[in-house]
Design a protein around this motif. Structure first.
Motif, PDB file in Angstrom:
ATOM      1  N   TYR A  55       1.481  -2.461 -20.574  1.00  0.00           N
ATOM      2  CA  TYR A  55       1.267  -3.321 -19.383  1.00  0.00           C
ATOM      3  C   TYR A  55       0.673  -2.849 -18.281  1.00  0.00           C
ATOM      4  CZ  TYR A  55       4.908  -5.862 -22.234  1.00  0.00           C
ATOM      5  OH  TYR A  55       5.476  -6.378 -23.024  1.00  0.00           O
ATOM      6  N   ASN A  56      -0.291  -1.786 -18.381  1.00  0.00           N
ATOM      7  CA  ASN A  56      -1.296  -1.380 -17.338  1.00  0.00           C
ATOM      8  C   ASN A  56      -2.132  -2.593 -17.598  1.00  0.00           C
ATOM      9  OD1 ASN A  56      -0.427   1.269 -16.829  1.00  0.00           O
ATOM     10  ND2 ASN A  56      -1.000   1.810 -19.022  1.00  0.00           N
ATOM     11  N   VAL A  57      -2.710  -2.819 -16.311  1.00  0.00           N
ATOM     12  CA  VAL A  57      -3.811  -3.722 -16.217  1.00  0.00           C
ATOM     13  C   VAL A  57      -5.134  -3.197 -15.327  1.00  0.00           C
ATOM     14  CG1 VAL A  57      -4.235  -6.011 -15.287  1.00  0.00           C
ATOM     15  CG2 VAL A  57      -2.084  -5.559 -15.945  1.00  0.00           C
ATOM     16  N   ILE A  58      -6.096  -3.750 -16.066  1.00  0.00           N
ATOM     17  CA  ILE A  58      -7.402  -3.477 -15.201  1.00  0.00           C
ATOM     18  C   ILE A  58      -8.107  -4.761 -14.951  1.00  0.00           C
ATOM     19  CG2 ILE A  58      -9.962  -2.338 -15.744  1.00  0.00           C
ATOM     20  CD1 ILE A  58      -8.448  -0.275 -17.448  1.00  0.00           C
ATOM     21  N   ILE A  59      -8.522  -5.076 -13.734  1.00  0.00           N
ATOM     22  CA  ILE A  59      -9.142  -6.112 -13.314  1.00  0.00           C
ATOM     23  C   ILE A  59     -10.533  -5.769 -12.803  1.00  0.00           C
ATOM     24  CG2 ILE A  59      -9.181  -8.194 -11.930  1.00  0.00           C
ATOM     25  CD1 ILE A  59      -6.126  -8.223 -11.805  1.00  0.00           C
ATOM     26  N   HIS A 136     -18.232  -5.430  -0.580  1.00  0.00           N
ATOM     27  CA  HIS A 136     -17.841  -4.295  -1.394  1.00  0.00           C
ATOM     28  C   HIS A 136     -18.785  -4.049  -2.454  1.00  0.00           C
ATOM     29  CE1 HIS A 136     -16.430  -7.183  -4.500  1.00  0.00           C
ATOM     30  NE2 HIS A 136     -15.788  -7.816  -3.379  1.00  0.00           N
ATOM     31  N   PRO A 137     -18.688  -2.796  -3.164  1.00  0.00           N
ATOM     32  CA  PRO A 137     -19.253  -2.681  -4.307  1.00  0.00           C
ATOM     33  C   PRO A 137     -18.655  -3.181  -5.452  1.00  0.00           C
ATOM     34  CG  PRO A 137     -18.154  -0.921  -3.847  1.00  0.00           C
ATOM     35  CD  PRO A 137     -17.839  -1.875  -2.583  1.00  0.00           C
ATOM     36  N   PRO A 138     -18.996  -3.276  -6.885  1.00  0.00           N
ATOM     37  CA  PRO A 138     -18.449  -3.739  -7.821  1.00  0.00           C
ATOM     38  C   PRO A 138     -16.970  -2.765  -7.848  1.00  0.00           C
ATOM     39  CG  PRO A 138     -20.523  -3.069  -8.565  1.00  0.00           C
ATOM     40  CD  PRO A 138     -20.398  -2.534  -7.219  1.00  0.00           C
ATOM     41  N   ILE A 139     -15.939  -3.555  -7.998  1.00  0.00           N
ATOM     42  CA  ILE A 139     -14.614  -3.165  -7.972  1.00  0.00           C
ATOM     43  C   ILE A 139     -13.773  -2.956  -9.327  1.00  0.00           C
ATOM     44  CG2 ILE A 139     -12.155  -3.625  -7.130  1.00  0.00           C
ATOM     45  CD1 ILE A 139     -13.939  -2.863  -5.041  1.00  0.00           C
ATOM     46  N   GLU A 140     -13.375  -2.023  -9.466  1.00  0.00           N
ATOM     47  CA  GLU A 140     -12.426  -1.706 -10.877  1.00  0.00           C
ATOM     48  C   GLU A 140     -10.991  -1.434 -10.590  1.00  0.00           C
ATOM     49  OE1 GLU A 140     -15.876  -0.219 -14.018  1.00  0.00           O
ATOM     50  OE2 GLU A 140     -14.583   1.538 -12.814  1.00  0.00           O
ATOM     51  N   ALA A 141     -10.153  -2.462 -10.342  1.00  0.00           N
ATOM     52  CA  ALA A 141      -8.866  -2.249 -10.077  1.00  0.00           C
ATOM     53  C   ALA A 141      -7.749  -1.746 -11.013  1.00  0.00           C
ATOM     54  CB  ALA A 141      -8.239  -3.577  -9.342  1.00  0.00           C
ATOM     55  N   VAL A 142      -7.178  -0.673 -10.914  1.00  0.00           N
ATOM     56  CA  VAL A 142      -6.546  -0.349 -12.099  1.00  0.00           C
ATOM     57  C   VAL A 142      -4.976  -0.140 -11.327  1.00  0.00           C
ATOM     58  CG1 VAL A 142      -6.040   1.945 -13.437  1.00  0.00           C
ATOM     59  CG2 VAL A 142      -8.278   1.141 -12.679  1.00  0.00           C
ATOM     60  N   PHE A 143      -4.186  -0.800 -12.289  1.00  0.00           N
ATOM     61  CA  PHE A 143      -2.777  -1.044 -11.909  1.00  0.00           C
ATOM     62  C   PHE A 143      -1.754  -0.345 -12.890  1.00  0.00           C
ATOM     63  CE2 PHE A 143      -4.953  -4.760 -10.410  1.00  0.00           C
ATOM     64  CZ  PHE A 143      -4.639  -4.669  -8.883  1.00  0.00           C
ATOM     65  N   THR A 144      -1.157   0.640 -12.687  1.00  0.00           N
ATOM     66  CA  THR A 144      -0.519   1.480 -13.877  1.00  0.00           C
ATOM     67  C   THR A 144       1.213   1.046 -13.589  1.00  0.00           C
ATOM     68  OG1 THR A 144      -0.520   3.268 -12.183  1.00  0.00           O
ATOM     69  CG2 THR A 144      -2.187   3.212 -13.978  1.00  0.00           C
ATOM     70  N   VAL A 145       1.602   1.515 -14.704  1.00  0.00           N
ATOM     71  CA  VAL A 145       3.155   1.200 -14.855  1.00  0.00           C
ATOM     72  C   VAL A 145       3.860   2.551 -14.738  1.00  0.00           C
ATOM     73  CG1 VAL A 145       2.684  -0.967 -16.108  1.00  0.00           C
ATOM     74  CG2 VAL A 145       3.199   1.211 -17.444  1.00  0.00           C
ATOM     75  N   ASP A 146       5.055   2.327 -14.447  1.00  0.00           N
ATOM     76  CA  ASP A 146       6.054   3.637 -14.774  1.00  0.00           C
ATOM     77  C   ASP A 146       5.643   4.940 -14.043  1.00  0.00           C
ATOM     78  OD1 ASP A 146       7.628   1.769 -15.746  1.00  0.00           O
ATOM     79  OD2 ASP A 146       7.265   2.113 -17.825  1.00  0.00           O
TER      80      ASP A 146
END
Length: 480
Positions: A55-59, A136-146
Motif C-alpha cells: 500500500y505504498n503509493v507513488i504519484i 515547481h520541477p517535476p514532482i515524484e511524491a512518495v508515500f510510504t506505509v508503516d
C-alpha cells in the motif's frame, strides 16, 4: 468526528488535506483506506500513480512549466501514524477519524494522537500535487506505509520508477532544524512460555499512570520513566511472595510506555502492600522532575483462588523486566548531546500462554546496534524465551557536502531571518533506507514544529506550518 474545523487556517490547501487525512483512520498496519484515498486523488487529477502490495503509493506530476528541463524532486513522507488514545476517550482508532480542534495557535486532537507525524507531510505533498500556481520541477511524491513500526514500507518499496536524485523528507518536528543523519534501528520481539496453576490468596492490582511518555528516539535522552520498567521494579520488591496473574504495559514500541497494569496473588497482603507503596514513593521521588504526574495505585481486590503464573514463571517474568537494560545505553563521543545507542521496552503483554516484550533498538553505530541486538536476544534466550527481529533499517550517514541542504538553509535564513541548524538525530527517518536504494541521493529531513508526538498531547503549530510551506515552495521554485 470534526468537519471543516481547519477551513480558515493558512495555508488553506495544506490544512484542507490535513483535515481530510485526519478523517481517515490510518494507524500503523491499518493503511489501506488512506492508501486508496491517495490513489483516488491521483486518478481524479489524471496524475500517474502506482500502489504496491504493501500500500505504498507513488504519484508523479509534471513540472509547472511544460518547457522545463529540471530534474524531478522527490517529496517523501509516511501515511501511517501512532494511533493511541486516553482510556476515557470513546473512539475506535481502527475505524474512526480524529476529533480536531484549535487551541492557542495549535491544531490538536481530542484525547488522541494527532498524527501530524507524518500527516502534515502528506498534506504538503497533496497541496503541491493539486496546485496550479506553485512553481515547481517535476514532482515524484512518495508515500510510504508503516514507518512507525519499523519503516516497513520504505523497506518494501521499489524505487526503480523514480528519477529524482534530490529528496525532501518532511518527517521532522522542529522548524529550522535540517536533519542530515539518523540512527539505524531494529524491533526485537521476545516471547516467553508460561506455566500457570491455581493460586489461593489475596488478589491485588497495580496501576501505573500519568507518565510523561514521548518518542523513544527523540525523547529517550530526557530519561523519562518507562511504565514497563517501573512495573518491573515494583514486582522486584515483592518477588519472594507474589504470583503474577496479568501484566499489560505500553501501546507502541516507539513510544516510551505511558502506563502499565498488573494483577498479582499473594498470601502476605499486608507485607506486599507496604513494600509496593514504599517502592512507589521511591519511584515517584526519583522521577519527580521528568514525570511529575506519575501515579502508582495499589489495591486489594479480595481473597479467593485464580489461575496465575507459577513460582518459576513469575520469577522469570520479574527477571525479564529487570535484567534487560532500557533507555540510553551510550552517548556519542563525536557529537555532544547526541544519544548514540538506546533501547526501549515499548510494549509488554501477558497472554494466555506467552508473555511478549517488544523492544526498539537504535544506534548510529552499526556495530553497536548489532551488538545490542545480539545481547538482548541472548539474554532473552538465557531467561527462557525466544525472539524474532523485524523492521531492521540502516543508519543514515551524514554527508559533509549536500547541495539541497545548503539551499534549504539559505532559503530559511533569507525568508525568516533566522539561523538554520544542521543536525543528526537519534530517532529514525526513512532517508537511510531510501539512500541505500537510490544511488547518489541527496536528501534532508525537516518539517514544522510538532510538540509531543506519539502522545495524546501531540499538537501542530499553525504558524510554523505556514512558514514551512513558504520554505518548501521557495526551494521548489529554485529547482524548477
Amino acid at each position: 468526528m470534526s468537519n471543516n474545523i481547519l477551513a480558515d487556517l493558512q495555508p488553506h490547501a495544506v490544512f484542507k488535506y490535513f483535515e481530510q487525512i485526519c478523517a481517515i483512520p490510518h494507524g500503523s498496519g491499518n493503511v489501506k483506506q488512506i492508501s486508496d484515498y491517495l490513489c483516488e486523488f491521483a486518478r481524479e487529477r489524471n496524475l500517474w500513480f502506482k500502489q504496491d502490495e504493501s500500500y505504498n503509493v507513488i504519484i508523479k506530476k509534471p513540472a509547472s512549466n511544460s518547457e522545463s528541463k529540471a530534474a524531478p524532486v522527490i517529496l517523501q513522507g509516511h501515511i501511517d501514524m501512532v494511533a493511541v488514545k486516553t482510556n476515557d476517550k470513546v473512539k475506535d482508532m481502527e475505524k474512526d477519524g480524529l476529533d480536531l480542534y484549535i487551541d492557542d495557535g495549535y491544531v490538536k486532537a481530542d484525547r488522541t494522537t494527532l498524527g501530524a507525524d507524518d500527516g502534515i507531510a502528506v498534506a504538503y505533498a497533496l497541496a503541491i500535487l493539486d496546485s496550479k500556481d506553485v512553481c515547481h520541477p517535476p514532482i515524484e511524491a512518495v508515500f510510504t506505509v508503516d514507518e512507525e513500526i519499523g519503516m516497513l514500507g520504505a523497506e518494501a518499496i521499489n524505487t526503480d520508477c523514480l528519477e529524482g536524485k534530490i529528496m525532501l523528507n518532511i518527517d521532522s518536528e522542529e522548524e529550522g532544524i535540517f536533519l542530515s543523519g539518523c540512527a539505524g534501528g531494529a524491533t526485537l520481539k521476545a516471547s516467553y512460555p508460561l506455566k500457570k496453576s491455581d493460586i489461593t490468596g489475596t488478589q491485588m492490582s497495580i496501576k501505573i499512570n500519568g507518565l510523561t511518555s514521548g518518542h523513544s528516539g527523540t525523547d529517550i535522552i530526557c530519561q523519562r520513566a518507562n511504565a514497563n520498567i517501573l512495573m518491573g521494579r515494583l514486582l522486584f520488591a515483592v518477588k519472594e511472595c507474589v504470583n503474577i496473574v496479568s501484566i499489560s504495559g505500553g501501546e507502541k514500541d516507539n513510544s516510551i510506555a505511558p502506563f502499565a497494569d498488573a494483577v498479582i496473588m499473594t498470601q502476605e497482603a499486608d507485607k506486599v502492600a507496604e513494600l509496593l507503596n514504599n517502592t512507589a514513593d521511591v519511584l515517584k521521588e526519583e522521577y519527580s522532575v521528568t514525570d511529575p504526574h506519575l501515579t502508582i495505585k495499589v489495591n486489594c481486590e479480595g481473597e479467593g483462588s485464580t489461575l496465575a503464573c507459577d513460582d518459576a514463571t513469575t520469577q522469570m517474568l520479574i527477571n525479564v523486566l529487570n535484567f534487560i537494560p532500557d533507555g540510553v545505553v551510550k552517548m556519542s563521543n563525536d557529537i555532544k548531546g547526541l544519544v548514540q545507542t538506546s533501547l526501549n521496552l515499548g510494549v509488554a503483554e501477558l497472554a494466555e500462554k506467552t508473555f511478549a516484550a517488544t523492544y526498539l533498538i537504535r544506534s548510529s553505530s552499526q556495530s553497536e546496534k548489532e551488538y545490542l541486538t545480539d545481547k538482548v536476544g541472548k539474554m532473552t534466550e538465557y531467561l527462557g524465551g525466544t525472539y524474532e527481529l523485524k523492521g531492521v533499517y540502516p543508519a543514515w550517514e551524514f554527508k559533509k557536502n549536500s547541495a539541497i541542504r545548503d539551499m534549504l538553509c539559505e532559503s530559511y535564513n533569507r525568508l525568516f531571518n533566522k539561523e538554520a541548524l544542521v543536525e543528526t538525530m537519534h530517532a529514525g527517518v526513512e532517508c537511510g533506507i531510501m539512500a541505500a536504494k537510490i544511488d547518489d541521493l541527496d536528501c534532508v529531513s525537516f518539517g514544522p514544529d510538532i510538540i509531543d508526538i506519539h502522545t495524546v498531547k501531540e499538537k501542530l503549530d499553525i504558524a510554523s506550518t505556514q512558514r514551512t510551506w513558504e520554505l518548501i515552495t521557495d526551494v521548489l521554485k529554485q529547482l524548477a
